[in-house]
Design an enzyme around this catalytic site. Structure first.
Site, PDB file in Angstrom:
ATOM      1  N   HIS A 130       0.763  -1.513  -0.355  1.00 16.85           N
ATOM      2  CA  HIS A 130       0.141  -0.238   0.017  1.00 16.85           C
ATOM      3  C   HIS A 130       0.568   1.868  -0.083  1.00 16.85           C
ATOM      4  O   HIS A 130       0.684   2.541  -0.104  1.00 16.85           O
ATOM      5  CB  HIS A 130      -1.001   0.000   1.180  1.00 16.85           C
ATOM      6  CG  HIS A 130      -1.920  -0.967   1.062  1.00 16.85           C
ATOM      7  ND1 HIS A 130      -3.093  -1.337   0.056  1.00 16.85           N
ATOM      8  CD2 HIS A 130      -2.455  -1.849   2.556  1.00 16.85           C
ATOM      9  CE1 HIS A 130      -3.791  -2.495   0.538  1.00 16.85           C
ATOM     10  NE2 HIS A 130      -3.052  -2.792   1.684  1.00 16.85           N
ATOM     11  N   ASP A 167      -2.616 -11.237  -1.195  1.00 18.08           N
ATOM     12  CA  ASP A 167      -3.729 -10.426  -1.038  1.00 18.08           C
ATOM     13  C   ASP A 167      -4.670  -9.193  -0.987  1.00 18.08           C
ATOM     14  O   ASP A 167      -5.260  -9.731  -2.072  1.00 18.08           O
ATOM     15  CB  ASP A 167      -2.861  -8.814   0.150  1.00 18.08           C
ATOM     16  CG  ASP A 167      -3.316  -8.338   1.363  1.00 18.08           C
ATOM     17  OD1 ASP A 167      -2.472  -8.002   2.244  1.00 18.08           O
ATOM     18  OD2 ASP A 167      -4.057  -7.108   1.566  1.00 18.08           O
TER      19      ASP A 167
END
Ligand code: X5A
Ligand code: ZN
Length: 670
Positions: A130, A167
């Site tokens: 991220h 993920d």
């Protein structure tokens, strides 16, 4: 001094500290690797801190300098610093940890690229996918995998990198980093719920395909419902990721290996079992000559996380994957996503050229509106389910026992047995009943004692496979057709389980023994065959037979694997005729991929003359990665058409073949 530090730490952990991204994630994962005897089988690579130069491959100087100061900040300043970013928590030691996390990924890349290890996994925190050029985000400080990709390109001249992000969150940091870069193909699936799930970005949807030169090299698969299962994940691999990945032909595969996509995770709320990661891993291991680096991202259920990590690592070590269970086919919502992604990418990838077109240019907006109307209803439903997510239970994956013998070969005496394999001949005298049957059925007009010995060896061999004493095998036989029929017939009568027969070339007369579903026969050839006569005989006719690499690969990924996974055999019989036209590297890919089925129990049959293929085939059976096929060109339009027609006709019976959501029915709700 010491106690002050302690106090600070406690205070910090109490206040903004993250409840789920905790140190125990690593300790329980490592303990599970030790407990399962996997840690001992791995090479431990020492970590290092990523240097400034490494970090600057992805991040800005200002950002790096700012993070550098965090260990010296007062609590107050740290808190303020933290608040400029989303969902991230700075602790005084996180800068150090983040440098180690990125450095670990780089150490892994070094070891894989120099051939010191075949593949590997970096167990690190904080996670990375991220974080952005100038911002921390979503528990992430430095983008470990993005840095690793740039590093591999710079230091080793790697031309193409595939990043697979399994993920459950969208790695928007990775997307931003490589959006306009065609040398890095980024694939991510993620919980999206029509943009209602964190990080709630418009650009996480399927229509963000990359920019400029990088158009087509960013693939987003949004999950618009929770509760996705093994079938949903595998369908996306078979019908999007794998065909594109093979066409792309990476030199290195990096995995953003987050396990919050597994069952029990409080973030993902998905239903895929931990052993699905054995298959996801296996299916990637024949790309890039096996060069695969997995780097831990998320995964917050302290039971499911270590189970998933073990499944991944054990597969990287080469152990056969467990049988894939309960593959009922993808749900309706997953099919919608699949359809959208495939159509968004059809102009960029020749393997998707034939994918259905989208009816309107913007399904997603329409859907958001629709979703708003349903919102209240869904909220009520979710409130009901909330508890059950926390309490979700699932069986612990069975211990994967690997047979003492990996690869057994039945060879004529004058053919040498390759290293690492065991020459096999049935030690006991063959059962007279079996001998009689063989004589009667297959050896009527010959008095060939050699043939009899070979056939009884084959039977002994598959019996040992069924008992899991031997994993797989290879036999050179006088007559492949006869040997195939013999094994099939024996398996159908004596064994209790299903056999998948894959014939490359016309080796088998389908009229014998496919009626009852105990064998599924998939036969590749260039002969236009009569109409398919039964559910369990599937002739795949390709214009140039098996000699067109693209067409054949497409058939294997989009047709054979979904069929095989759905069928879930206990034995795979892989047969090749001498005139099949299949080249060596494709053959090795095929043998490698099929080992994801039947716990790796594959028996390969080839004609006596094909001595030169014993070595390469055996190496695939031993678990060595197949060589790359090179970047694939477009398959012949005729073949694409034929395959599509076949897939269409079969998808009602074989749900993993579906790529679009039918108007009504089909694609069950989870
Ligand atoms: C790496 C990862 C999740 C952040 C969730 C924030 N991050 N709500 O899984
Ligand atoms: Zn995540």
């Amino acid at each position: 001094m010491h106690s002050l530090l302690q106090k600070q730490t406690t205070a910090l952990q109490k206040r903004p500290a993250c409840k789920i991204e905790v140190p125990e994630r690593l300790t329980v994962s490592h303990e599970a690797l030790v407990k399962n005897g996997l840690a001992d089988r791995c090479v431990s690579v020492p970590v290092r801190e990523a240097t400034d130069a490494d970090i600057l491959l992805v991040h800005s100087e200002e950002y790096l300098e700012a993070v550098k100061k965090t260990p010296y900040m007062t609590l107050e300043d740290l808190k303020e610093f933290t608040q400029q970013y989303g969902d991230v928590y700075f602790h005084p030691n996180i800068y150090h940890c983040a440098k180690l996390a990125a450095g670990a990924a780089l150490q892994l890349v070094d070891n894989v690229m120099t051939g010191k290890v075949r593949n590997g996994m970096a167990l690190v925190r904080p996670p990375g996918h991220h974080s952005m050029r100038s911002a921390a985000n979503g528990f992430c400080v430095f983008n470990n995998v993005a840095i690793a990709a740039r590093y591999a390109k710079q230091k080793y001249g790697v031309k193409r990198v595939l990043i697979v992000d399994w993920d459950v969150h969208h790695g928007q940091g990775v997307q931003y980093c490589f959006e306009d870069d065609p040398s890095v193909l980024y694939f991510s699936w993620h919980r999206y719920e029509h943009q209602k799930f964190w990080p709630q970005l418009r650009e996480s949807d399927y229509d963000s395909v990359g920019k400029e030169k990088g158009a087509g090299f960013n693939i987003n698969v949004p999950w618009n419902k929770v509760g996705m299962t093994n079938s949903d994940y595998l369908s996306v691999f078979f019908h999007v990721l794998l065909p594109v990945a093979y066409e792309f032909c990476p030199d290195l595969v990096l995995v953003c290996a987050g396990f919050d996509s597994a069952i029990g995770d409080p973030e993902g709320e998905m239903c895929a079992s931990p052993d699905i990661f054995a298959h996801l891993t296996h299916l990637l291991m024949n790309l890039a000559g096996g060069k695969l680096c997995a780097v831990l991202e998320g995964g917050y259920n302290l039971t499911s996380l270590p189970q998933s990590v073990c499944q991944t690592v054990q597969t990287l070590l080469g152990d056969p994957a467990p049988r894939p269970a309960n593959l009922d086919g993808p749900c309706k919502s997953a099919l919608e996503s699949l359809y959208c992604v495939r159509s968004a990418h059809r102009q960029y990838w020749s393997c998707l050229k034939h994918a259905a077109e989208l009816p309107t240019s913007d399904i997603s907006t329409k859907r958001i509106k629709l979703a708003e109307e349903e919102e209240e209803e869904e909220r009520l439903e979710e409130a009901k389910e909330e508890k059950s997510v926390e309490e979700k239970v699932w069986p612990e994956p069975l211990k994967r026992v690997t047979p003492p013998i990996r690869t057994a070969l039945v060879l004529p005496n004058d053919v040498a047995c390759p290293d690492g394999c065991k020459r096999f001949s049935s030690s006991e005298d063959p059962d007279p009943l079996i001998v009689n049957k063989l004589r009667e059925n297959f050896l009527k007009d010959t008095d060939d004692s050699n043939a009899l010995t070979t056939l009884s060896s084959l039977i002994a061999l598959i019996e040992k496979m069924e008992k899991n004493e031997i994993c797989n095998g290879l036999a050179l036989v006088r007559d492949v057709s006869m040997a195939t029929m013999c094994v099939v017939q024996h398996a159908a009568t004596a064994l209790s389980n299903r056999v998948l027969v894959v014939c490359v070339g016309d080796a088998v007369d389908p009229s014998r023994g496919t009626e009852d579903g105990k064998t599924l026969l998939v036969q590749f050839s260039n002969k236009e065959s009569e109409e398919q006569k039964c559910k369990y005989y599937i002739p795949v006719c390709l214009k140039k037979g098996c000699s067109d690499v693209s067409g054949f690969t497409q058939a294997v990924l989009g047709l054979l694997l979904p069929l095989g996974y759905k069928y879930d055999p206990s034995l795979v019989l892989l047969v090749r005729t001498p005139d099949s036209g299949l080249c060596d590297s494709v053959w090795r890919q095929l043998a490698g991929l099929l080992q994801g089925l039947a716990q790796g129990h594959t028996l390969v049959l080839m004609q006596e003359g094909e001595k030169a293929c014993v070595g390469p085939t055996a190496s695939s059976l031993l678990g060595e990665a197949a060589p790359s096929l090179g970047q694939l060109h477009a398959p012949l339009p005729k073949d694409v058409e034929a395959l599509e027609r076949l897939r269409h006709g079969l998808q009602a019976d074989w749900k993993l073949l579906q790529t679009t959501a039918p108007e009504t029915g089909g694609g069950d709700e989870h």
